[in-house]
Design a protein around this motif. Structure first.
Motif, PDB file in Angstrom:
ATOM      1  N   VAL A  65      39.937  40.972  38.328  1.00 60.52           N
ATOM      2  CA  VAL A  65      39.420  40.986  36.955  1.00 60.52           C
ATOM      3  C   VAL A  65      38.779  42.353  36.756  1.00 60.52           C
ATOM      4  N   VAL A  67      37.100  44.976  33.592  1.00 57.89           N
ATOM      5  CA  VAL A  67      36.681  45.228  32.210  1.00 57.89           C
ATOM      6  C   VAL A  67      36.433  46.730  32.076  1.00 57.89           C
ATOM      7  N   ARG A  72      31.564  46.719  29.453  1.00 62.97           N
ATOM      8  CA  ARG A  72      30.868  45.855  30.411  1.00 62.97           C
ATOM      9  C   ARG A  72      29.511  45.408  29.859  1.00 62.97           C
ATOM     10  N   GLY A  73      29.137  44.192  30.227  1.00 59.57           N
ATOM     11  CA  GLY A  73      27.850  43.656  29.799  1.00 59.57           C
ATOM     12  C   GLY A  73      27.897  42.899  28.483  1.00 59.57           C
ATOM     13  N   GLY A  75      29.977  40.113  28.086  1.00 57.58           N
ATOM     14  CA  GLY A  75      30.518  38.767  28.294  1.00 57.58           C
ATOM     15  C   GLY A  75      32.024  38.692  28.431  1.00 57.58           C
ATOM     16  N   GLY A  77      33.968  39.770  31.033  1.00 56.33           N
ATOM     17  CA  GLY A  77      34.337  39.282  32.367  1.00 56.33           C
ATOM     18  C   GLY A  77      34.087  37.786  32.489  1.00 56.33           C
ATOM     19  N   ARG A  78      32.951  37.331  31.996  1.00 53.73           N
ATOM     20  CA  ARG A  78      32.649  35.898  32.046  1.00 53.73           C
ATOM     21  C   ARG A  78      33.714  35.107  31.284  1.00 53.73           C
ATOM     22  N   ARG A 145      29.615  27.272  34.181  1.00 55.63           N
ATOM     23  CA  ARG A 145      29.160  26.696  32.910  1.00 55.63           C
ATOM     24  C   ARG A 145      29.947  27.262  31.749  1.00 55.63           C
TER      25      ARG A 145
END
Ligand code: COA
Length: 145
Positions: A65, A67, A72-73, A75, A77-78, A145
């Motif tokens: 993965v 980004v 970055r930062g 969300g 990647g999440r 989550r």
């Protein structure tokens, strides 16, 4: 507020972006666009991607993965990992030491090296950057989550 990015399957015209993102991270180009999902900005351009590789036993592995640094930062990647977890369930991977906090934030935990498919761990075999990179086998995804 409109979403900053949206997820979609990778297409051939994404290749120059994906190749550049791999190159920036010192990674090989993707072998194919199979099971590659991109996060695209409002112009449809990829700002990050995830590739899922299936191990010999069918287990899904994140490989990799990425980004773009300027995104970055936010969300991205999440979102990419969570979408993969929703589709595949448990995910395994070898995390670069620098990305371990990212995976921990997503609920991943350390696991044994032999739980990760050799097609993924072989990237580290003989790599001279291992001491600096400090790669770690990890698993998670089933309960992010
Ligand atoms: C790792 C990477 C994919 C993270 O992408 P990202 O879009 O910046 O991550 P997100 O913004 O979605 O962050 C998700 C969570 O991880 C946390 N996180 C991300 N990077 C972190 C870091 N370096 N240290 C601590 N926490 C971090 C965020 O704070 C966030 O937590 P929250 O959702 O609980 O607030 C990105 O930094 C990257 O492309 N790195 C280079 C390539 C790489 O190493 N890939 C992994 C190889 S397996």
């Amino acid at each position: 507020m409109a979403e900053l990015f949206s997820l979609r399957e990778a297409v051939e015209s994404d290749r120059p972006y994906l190749d550049a993102y791999c190159w920036n991270e010192g990674m090989d180009n993707l072998p194919s666009l199979e099971r590659v999902t991109v996060a695209a900005n409002g112009d449809g351009e990829p700002v990050g991607f995830i590739r899922i590789a299936l191990g010999g036993d069918g287990m899904a592995h994140v490989n990799p993965v990425v980004v773009h640094a300027s995104w970055r930062g936010y969300g991205v990647g999440r979102a990419l990992v969570e979408a993969a977890a929703a589709e595949y369930g448990e995910l395994r991977l070898v995390a670069r030491g620098a990305s371990v906090p990212f995976y921990r934030a997503l609920g991943f935990e350390d696991c044994a090296w032999d739980l990760v498919d050799t097609s993924v761990t072989e990237n580290c075999d003989g790599c001279e950057l291992v001491p600096e990179c400090n790669p770690r086998p990890m698993r998670g995804g089933a309960c992010v989550r």
